[in-house]
Design an enzyme around this catalytic site. Sequence first.
Site, short mmCIF file in Angstrom:
data_model
loop_
_atom_site.label_atom_id
_atom_site.label_comp_id
_atom_site.label_asym_id
_atom_site.label_seq_id
_atom_site.Cartn_x
_atom_site.Cartn_y
_atom_site.Cartn_z
N CYS A 64 0.84 -1.21 0.00
CA CYS A 64 0.00 0.00 0.00
C CYS A 64 0.87 1.25 0.00
O CYS A 64 1.46 1.57 -1.02
CB CYS A 64 -0.98 -0.04 1.18
SG CYS A 64 -2.30 1.18 1.00
N HIS B 253 -3.56 -5.35 0.67
CA HIS B 253 -2.94 -5.65 1.96
C HIS B 253 -2.88 -7.15 2.24
O HIS B 253 -3.82 -7.71 2.82
CB HIS B 253 -3.73 -4.98 3.08
CG HIS B 253 -3.54 -3.50 3.16
ND1 HIS B 253 -2.58 -2.92 3.94
CD2 HIS B 253 -4.17 -2.49 2.52
CE1 HIS B 253 -2.63 -1.60 3.80
NE2 HIS B 253 -3.59 -1.31 2.94
N GLU C 91 -1.13 -8.62 4.50
CA GLU C 91 -1.07 -8.88 5.95
C GLU C 91 -2.45 -8.91 6.58
O GLU C 91 -2.62 -9.40 7.70
CB GLU C 91 -0.17 -7.81 6.63
CG GLU C 91 -0.82 -6.47 6.93
CD GLU C 91 -0.98 -5.56 5.70
OE1 GLU C 91 -0.75 -6.03 4.57
OE2 GLU C 91 -1.37 -4.40 5.88
#
Lengths: 165, 271
Positions: free
Chosen positions: B90, B218, B220
């Site tokens: 990001c 994202h 994660e």
Amino acid sequence: MSVHAFVSLKQPDLHAISALASLKTAFGDAAPKNLFRCRHLVFTAAAYPALSADFLTPLLATRFDIVNPNKEQIGWNVPPVVTLSDGLALFWIDLIPRQPDPAPKLRLADREVAMTSRVTWGIVLPTGGLGNEALQSRVFDVFVIGKSGVSPLLVNPVLETAQFI
Amino acid sequence: MGVVRIAVIQFPGTNCEYETQRALISAEASADIVSWQLSSEELVRYDGVVIAGGFSFQDRVRAGAIAAQLPIMQGVREMAAAGKPVLGICNGCQVLAEAGLIPMGEAGNIEVGMAHNTREGQPIGFICDWVYVRVQPSNNLFLKGLEDHVLPIPINHGEGRFVLTDRAIAALPTLGSLVYCDSAGEVTPHFPINPNGAYANLAGLGNLDGNVLAMMPHPERANFLKQIPTFIDSVWADHKQQFPNALIETPGPWAVLFQNMVTYCHRQGDH
């Protein structure tokens, strides 16, 4: 027929402060002495009657979504006037988007007005005995194009081109 | 080689460093959150580096532009040049683009711009949603084993539209990339499949050597099965419904990306 509004913050501009600090880290003594940043609004309408700052001023005074009077001030058709010490020069650089967004149409009084927005940077640097053309070249090469392995900061060359005002 | 050590850089305004660290720990790495003031010399002692998501320096000037100029980025460049894995997520993707680390890796030469989101050419502002991406076959170390997979992943950005120079476009077929698609893997250029108007539906882009990956979504936030919502059209949502009491550590669709990073570091250390 276009009218240009240069909208600047009444308070210190954090974009300009951070950019200046970053340029000082990258370029040391060769960095600019100061930076200014404006939103450059361009209003365009049908030719008649001619669009003017006098027409737009009272209308923009009610459009807080465009210019926030608590925080911002407008300079019409020319960038803000800056008082400089001896030995310093100021250059204004306009960032022109390579892929401009469609200009939104505003209804101001009974007129339809198109408005585009871009960023204008004011760069202050010592003249160092150089002429205007040499100084412009230095501003463009060092701070706009980027050299010596340092990415350009004030202009993203993929997204924008830059031209002196 | 012992434990793989990964640095997660924390700039002022970074806000995804702890989830990123958690994902790396789940891949059995030792992950340190390090300050942006860390010297390049200290940074390059790590086996790999991640620049996490957020709004570094409040997106001043442009998203990622100020962070890209910092001295610590010299260390990131050196790590990339040395073949160490470099991941930007990001805002980290925006920083890598501004630093010229994708796709050519030439310092000071920006070939990728991250422009504001658009829908059919009109600005649409910030977007926050679950989307699907297809992983394109490539040499990118992060994407190994994920080729042609269609995976759900969240996006959360205002300036995520990939714009490429002609030179970058010419290199595109040889680069690791992620492209936005529908849940069946179909790649169409229109909203909402392409949520931000990105060139060629790009959601992520690697470098020529395959050791750098810059991605707007994202991973994660989709590293564990627990993070996957059940409303999306994906086998991963089905898994979650089948195993509602799955352990917090049960891997999600993007765990492989972090495992690939750690596995690669182990292999590098063995040579």
